[in-house]
Design a protein around this motif. Structure first.
Motif, mmCIF file in Angstrom:
data_model
loop_
_atom_site.group_PDB
_atom_site.id
_atom_site.type_symbol
_atom_site.label_atom_id
_atom_site.label_comp_id
_atom_site.label_asym_id
_atom_site.label_seq_id
_atom_site.Cartn_x
_atom_site.Cartn_y
_atom_site.Cartn_z
ATOM 1 N N HIS B 286 0.675 -1.080 -0.014
ATOM 2 C CA HIS B 286 0.109 -0.077 0.186
ATOM 3 C C HIS B 286 0.982 1.134 -0.006
ATOM 4 N N PHE B 287 0.104 2.395 -0.334
ATOM 5 C CA PHE B 287 0.963 3.553 -0.653
ATOM 6 C C PHE B 287 1.644 4.031 0.790
ATOM 7 N N VAL B 288 2.752 4.390 0.665
ATOM 8 C CA VAL B 288 3.497 5.162 1.948
ATOM 9 C C VAL B 288 4.227 6.406 1.503
ATOM 10 N N PHE B 289 3.963 7.298 2.327
ATOM 11 C CA PHE B 289 5.067 8.586 2.146
ATOM 12 C C PHE B 289 6.358 8.384 3.113
ATOM 13 N N ARG B 290 7.487 8.217 2.601
ATOM 14 C CA ARG B 290 8.547 8.141 3.579
ATOM 15 C C ARG B 290 9.490 9.430 3.581
ATOM 16 N N PRO B 291 9.048 10.200 4.657
ATOM 17 C CA PRO B 291 9.664 11.536 4.658
ATOM 18 C C PRO B 291 11.466 11.445 4.660
ATOM 19 N N GLY B 292 11.975 10.350 5.135
ATOM 20 C CA GLY B 292 13.292 10.382 5.167
ATOM 21 C C GLY B 292 14.019 10.426 3.849
ATOM 22 N N THR B 293 13.175 9.855 2.773
ATOM 23 C CA THR B 293 13.730 9.808 1.419
ATOM 24 C C THR B 293 13.238 10.766 0.512
ATOM 25 N N HIS B 294 12.636 11.976 0.970
ATOM 26 C CA HIS B 294 12.081 12.997 0.482
ATOM 27 C C HIS B 294 13.271 14.051 0.116
ATOM 28 N N ASP B 295 13.087 14.530 -0.958
ATOM 29 C CA ASP B 295 14.001 15.469 -1.139
ATOM 30 C C ASP B 295 13.385 16.950 -0.936
ATOM 31 N N VAL B 296 13.684 17.592 0.169
ATOM 32 C CA VAL B 296 12.899 18.572 0.783
ATOM 33 C C VAL B 296 13.156 20.081 0.231
ATOM 34 N N GLY B 297 14.380 20.102 -0.623
ATOM 35 C CA GLY B 297 14.318 21.506 -1.211
ATOM 36 C C GLY B 297 13.294 22.307 -2.094
ATOM 37 N N GLU B 298 13.270 23.182 -2.266
ATOM 38 C CA GLU B 298 12.406 23.816 -3.204
ATOM 39 C C GLU B 298 12.599 23.092 -4.640
ATOM 40 N N LYS B 299 11.483 23.055 -5.540
ATOM 41 C CA LYS B 299 11.522 22.407 -6.800
ATOM 42 C C LYS B 299 10.866 23.616 -7.741
ATOM 43 N N ARG B 300 11.332 23.741 -9.110
ATOM 44 C CA ARG B 300 10.837 24.505 -9.936
ATOM 45 C C ARG B 300 10.051 23.863 -10.981
ATOM 46 N N VAL B 301 8.901 23.867 -11.012
ATOM 47 C CA VAL B 301 8.122 23.264 -12.348
ATOM 48 C C VAL B 301 7.426 24.094 -13.158
ATOM 49 N N LEU B 302 7.776 24.092 -14.393
ATOM 50 C CA LEU B 302 6.919 24.829 -15.225
ATOM 51 C C LEU B 302 6.904 26.183 -14.870
ATOM 52 N N GLY B 303 8.096 26.743 -14.382
ATOM 53 C CA GLY B 303 7.940 28.091 -13.815
ATOM 54 C C GLY B 303 7.451 28.270 -12.459
ATOM 55 N N TYR B 304 6.631 27.282 -11.891
ATOM 56 C CA TYR B 304 6.280 27.528 -10.511
ATOM 57 C C TYR B 304 7.406 26.934 -9.691
ATOM 58 N N SER B 305 6.950 27.831 -8.387
ATOM 59 C CA SER B 305 8.066 27.214 -7.438
ATOM 60 C C SER B 305 7.073 26.349 -6.511
ATOM 61 N N ILE B 306 7.700 25.022 -6.232
ATOM 62 C CA ILE B 306 6.818 24.091 -5.262
ATOM 63 C C ILE B 306 7.800 24.084 -4.109
ATOM 64 N N ARG B 307 7.205 24.484 -3.076
ATOM 65 C CA ARG B 307 7.714 24.348 -1.702
ATOM 66 C C ARG B 307 6.829 23.951 -0.724
ATOM 67 N N ALA B 308 5.807 23.277 -0.991
ATOM 68 C CA ALA B 308 4.538 22.607 -0.052
ATOM 69 C C ALA B 308 5.309 21.914 1.134
ATOM 70 N N GLY B 309 6.219 21.210 0.754
ATOM 71 C CA GLY B 309 6.974 20.157 1.801
ATOM 72 C C GLY B 309 6.449 18.798 1.977
ATOM 73 N N GLY B 310 7.255 17.955 1.895
ATOM 74 C CA GLY B 310 6.698 16.628 2.168
ATOM 75 C C GLY B 310 5.953 16.041 0.994
ATOM 76 N N GLU B 311 4.787 15.295 1.473
ATOM 77 C CA GLU B 311 4.018 14.657 0.589
ATOM 78 C C GLU B 311 3.378 15.723 -0.307
ATOM 79 N N ARG B 312 2.924 16.911 0.272
ATOM 80 C CA ARG B 312 2.354 17.833 -0.412
ATOM 81 C C ARG B 312 3.144 18.322 -1.687
ATOM 82 N N ASP B 313 4.262 18.113 -1.785
ATOM 83 C CA ASP B 313 5.063 18.762 -2.923
ATOM 84 C C ASP B 313 4.423 17.887 -4.102
ATOM 85 N N GLY B 314 4.380 16.503 -4.012
ATOM 86 C CA GLY B 314 3.799 15.927 -5.225
ATOM 87 C C GLY B 314 2.165 15.908 -5.294
ATOM 88 N N GLU B 315 1.562 16.255 -4.470
ATOM 89 C CA GLU B 315 0.001 16.669 -4.782
ATOM 90 C C GLU B 315 0.046 17.872 -5.349
#
Lengths: 412, 543
Positions: B286-315
């Motif tokens: 089943h699905f699990v979010f593993r905080p320890g393996t998550h890249d916590v830095g800011e991401k830039r996707v299609l010109g937007y900044s993603i820094r929701a943090g944790g599982e919220r990044d993907g969402e």
């Protein structure tokens, strides 16, 4: 598409004449030099094969620096379980050992950094570009082998001029000249429990009527069925003790060899093999990729053996849409990269050597700092094979929008 | 029609061949009745697109309800009674099982048994006793293939089935990649099916979190660059990004390959999805979010900044993509290709994309735009699509009014694979093609004809054709009358003059028409052979 089928209809008339009297037809084939036209067999490794694992640049320090768990060890004299020395800089994956005799006989040539000028890392687009022969242009309706089939120098034209082994006709063979896709020679017929007239009934349904994809294909189908039956291709067993590996790839090559040996007019054959998209646990001397390569090498070697002397008329060309990242990824696999290695053997290939400049694996030498750079445009290689081996006129312009570069000189 | 009139029809065959008006033929009355009246044509067209092809009587049923009302019913499948097919599906126990139960009851081959077999300590027969074939993982996929065919043939919720096929293919996973065979049942049942007529963003989110997708596109293994594995067999090993899912998410699931993203976007999306993984993949995955393996830095996707943090990044990435106008257009184009024509009318794509944007990706809203569109209803759209193998196989089975049990559905699934469309067996993430060129070639065409023969001859185990009902009260001594019934029943009058002429000519074949002992006239018509010819005709390959 309409023009396609009309052209085919014309070609079909010749084929029908040929099958009307099977024995004489076969005799005629035997003495007609043109009937033994040169044959090109193209093999597509779908999913982007890791060229660096097929043809290992063990002399490049960047190779070992980038791959901590999936690099193959340097070759050692007498050790057949590890990479096999080619020229002191490159080595062959040990599972490709069946190809080594071809290398030693100087009939196998390798282009280690071949690929597309387009930078896409999409499997689908990159395969499309390699098959249409027009990198970056999606609107090209036909494939470069399909175009080649249309400009082959005069010779016998049969429904089997271009054949793809598989359930679908690949983009690379599409074109006005028409082509056949089939999965199995054995099953290439109408199977009824009783008389044959049902087959005739189906045939008539596609005989007349509108010029469209379906009708054209239908007509082509029945010509081909009759010809195949009279030539008895499906009954030919592998010659010279050739043993094909089990599975679809080996079966496809075995049947291509049958078509060549049955003299049904085959000039261009295509088959493909999946399972190269090794993002995870790729392996090194052994493992996932090694298992695929074992079938790949064994199949190609069996094909060469099966055809024996006939290989002087046949060239086999392998290709893959792109290579894989030089560095291994986080899962002992590799992601989508750029250049990859391609093999050419048979015919008058000047083998036993590698062609094209090696771009190097130092970081500053990599494409976009991550992938093996392309130093040989795939069109240079394909064009050379088409013009020098199949004798497609250089003026035919197989690759629209491209000015041929200096040939590699790998075909004598 | 009397006997001599039937023979007269044969005599007039050349007229039909030179393209003379069919009205001159004595059989014209039948033929004209067969040509669809406008209401029938509309009903037939929606049946060809919204269902797996009309069964005997379906055209009349749709016309009776009215095309619009019938479509609305199909758009609300929960209100359609489907107990008969649900009953039949009970023969397939794996369909309702959890991943955990499937892993337990359909285990992989025990390495110890494998060793014993290899060393000769155990015979293959003993192995089969200890590890029966119907308790092996292959059984799970076989049941799923069977179920898909059973539903396609028998379900009253036909639009739902068409959309399940469409969305599974859009979010394709290959059943035989590693653990996926234990996950794919749940993937279709819990992800694809519930959202097939729902909202695209929900569907997208559900696929992103399902073990089948996480495994198939390797995201479950993707971790932040430089991560060192802490436990297990890989302890101490450095791991990092795997961009497989990130790329296909952009290229195939949302924006499309020309959607304007770059390699840098792919890498950034991969970073955002680090930590989206599978817990206990070989037990109750089943699905699990593993905080320890998550890249916590800011991401830039299609010109937007993603820094929701944790599982919220993907969402947040999924929200961004689901709300992107390029996604709306990409999904609209694909729907229109499936339901209207290979060459999509651009104006219709724009209107469907607008429906996506204004409704937040409501699939029903998009479908309503398509069904109401002049482009969909245009006469040119009728028969414009070549059936893909599954559509051909199922539509032929439905057309002859066949009864199909689980064994029969399995035979249909194998036939479909033989023609080139192995269900759940598409290896690349692109799934199976939805264009004519992919499916029309000599080998596949022969396979279609062979399927038609096997079906009409009653040679498919578990598939019982009802040709008798199809030809109704037509006198078997009147081959022409039988043929007219078949043309009406199977092609709904949509046969070209050429096909009609060829089939009429075939009536002379002893294989089709057996004469009386004294050779004085036809004694019987082989309805099966004749039906096979009609099913193998060019017209029946279209929908």
């Amino acid at each position: 598409m309409m023009a396609t089928r009309r052209a085919l209809l014309k070609s079909g008339a010749c084929a029908l004449a040929a099958v009307a009297m099977p024995p004489r037809f076969l005799a005629r084939v035997a003495d007609a030099a043109e009937a033994r036209g040169k044959v090109l067999v193209a093999v597509f490794q779908r999913g982007a094969v890791d060229g660096l694992s097929m043809v290992i640049p063990h002399g490049d320090p960047g190779y070992y620096a980038s791959r901590t768990s999936i690099a193959l060890a340097r070759p050692r004299q007498g050790d057949a379980d590890i990479a096999l020395e080619l020229d002191g800089f490159f080595a062959l994956h040990p599972t490709l050992a069946p190809l080594l005799p071809l290398w030693r006989e100087r009939t196998l040539a390798i282009v280690p950094a071949c690929g597309s000028p387009d930078t896409t890392r999409s499997h689908f687009d990159a395969q499309d570009y390699m098959e249409t022969g027009t990198p970056g242009v999606k609107s090209t309706p036909d494939g470069w082998l399909g175009r080649a089939a249309g400009v082959l120098p005069a010779g016998r034209v049969t429904p089997f001029r271009s054949v793809a082994l598989g359930t679908q006709l690949p983009r690379i063979l599409r074109g006005d000249a028409g082509a056949i896709a089939l999965r199995s020679l054995d099953r290439f017929e109408v199977r009824t429990t009783t008389e044959v007239s049902t087959s005739k009934g189906f045939e008539s349904l596609y005989q007349q009527g509108i010029q469209d994809l379906l009708h054209g294909t239908g007509r082509e189908t029945f010509e081909a069925v009759k010809m195949l039956k009279s030539a008895g291709a499906a009954r030919l067993t592998p010659a010279n003790g050739a043993q094909y590996p089990r599975g679809r790839f080996g079966e496809s090559l075995r049947q291509i060899a049958q078509l060549i040996r049955a003299d049904v007019g085959l000039r261009i054959a295509f088959t493909d093999m999946e399972g190269w998209d090794t993002h995870v646990a790729q392996g090194a001397e052994q493992g996932q990729l090694a298992n695929r390569l074992r079938d790949f090498g064994a199949g190609l070697a069996a094909f060469a053996r099966d055809l024996g002397d006939r290989m002087s008329d046949v060239v086999v060309l392998t290709m893959s849409e792109f290579g894989r990242t030089v560095a291994e990824n986080g899962n002992r696999g590799t992601d989508h990269g750029h250049a990859t290695a391609m093999f050419v053997f048979g015919g008058s290939v000047r083998g036993g050597r590698l062609y094209g400049r090696w771009p190097g694996l130092a970081r500053e030498q990599l494409f976009e700092s991550r992938d093996l750079a392309v130093t040989t445009d795939f069109r240079t290689l394909f064009n050379e094979v088409a013009t020098r081996h199949l004798a497609v006129p250089a003026t035919a312009g197989l690759f629209p929008g491209w000015t041929p570069a200096a040939p590699l000189g790998l075909i004598g | 029609m009397s006997a001599w009139r039937g023979r007269l029809a044969l005599g007039l065959l050349p007229l039909a061949l030179v393209g003379c008006a069919a009205a001159r033929e004595p059989a014209a009355a039948t033929a004209e009745r067969a040509a669809p009246v406008p209401d029938d044509a509309a009903a037939l067209h929606v049946l060809q697109r919204v269902t797996y092809g009309p069964r005997p009587g379906d055209v009349a049923r749709v016309r009776a309800v009215g095309v619009g009302a019938w479509l609305e019913r199909q758009l609300d499948p929960d209100r359609i009674d489907d107990t008969a097919v649900e009953q039949a599906l009970r023969a397939l126990p794996t369909l309702t099982m959890s991943i955990a139960d499937l892993q337990r009851d359909y285990p992989r081959l025990d390495p110890e048994l494998q060793r014993k077999l290899a060393s000769g300590e155990m015979t293959p027969r003993e192995l089969r006793e200890q590890y029966p074939t119907d308790k092996r993982p292959g059984r799970i996929v076989a049941e799923l293939q069977t179920a898909r065919m059973l539903r396609a043939v028998n379900s009253e919720r036909q639009l739902q089935e068409v959309m399940v096929d469409f969305w599974f293919n859009h979010f394709n996973v290959f059943a035989n990649k590693g653990e996926v065979r234990w996950y794919v049942t749940a993937y279709e049942r819990d992800v694809i099916r519930p959202h097939a007529l729902g909202r695209f963003p929900d569907l997208l989110r559900a696929t992103a979190r399902h073990p089948a997708m996480l495994y198939y596109l390797d995201n479950w293994l993707s971790v932040r660059p430089g991560y060192t594995v802490r436990t297990g067999p890989n302890q101490g090993r450095r791991a990092g990004l795997n961009e497989n899912y990130a790329r296909e998410l952009l290229e195939l699931h949302t924006l499309g390959v020309d959607g304007g993203y770059t390699q840098a976007d792919v890498t950034e999306v991969a970073r955002a999805f680090t930590g989206w993984s599978i817990n206990r993949p070989r037990q109750d995955a089943h699905f699990v979010f593993r905080p320890g393996t998550h890249d916590v830095g800011e991401k830039r996707v299609l010109g937007y900044s993603i820094r929701a943090g944790g599982e919220r990044d993907g969402e947040q990435i999924l929200d961004l993509l689901a709300g992107h106008p390029t996604t709306a257009r990409f999904i609209a184009r694909k729907l229109v290709r499936r339901l209207v024509a290979d060459e999509v009318p651009p104006a219709l794509v724009e209107r469907v994309a607008t429906a996506y944007r204004t409704t937040g990706g409501d699939i029903r809203a998009m479908l309503r735009v398509i069904f109401a569109a002049p482009e969909f209803q245009a006469p040119a759209a009728a028969g414009a699509k070549i059936k893909k193998p599954s559509e051909f196989v199922v539509s032929a089975t439905r057309a002859v009014g066949a009864t199909v049990d689980a064994r029969g559905a399995w035979a249909l699934a194998r036939a479909t694979a033989e023609i080139g469309e192995g269900l759940y067996e598409a290896v690349p993430p692109t799934g199976h093609a939805d264009r004519a060129e992919a499916w029309v070639n000599p080998g596949a065409l022969l396979s279609r004809m062979n399927f038609a023969l096997a079906l009409a001859d009653g040679r498919l185990p578990g598939v019982r054709s009802d040709l008798g009902t199809l030809v109704g009260d037509a006198d078997r001594r009147q081959p022409r009358a039988v043929l007219e019934q078949l043309l009406t029943g199977l092609l709904h009058g949509r046969s070209s003059p050429q096909t009609r002429a060829v089939l009429i000519a075939q009536l002379d074949q002893p294989e089709i028409t057996r004469l009386t002992a004294d050779d004085r006239g036809p004694a019987n018509t082989d309805v099966g052979k004749l039906a096979a010819l009609v099913l193998g005709s060019p017209e029946f390959q279209r929908r």
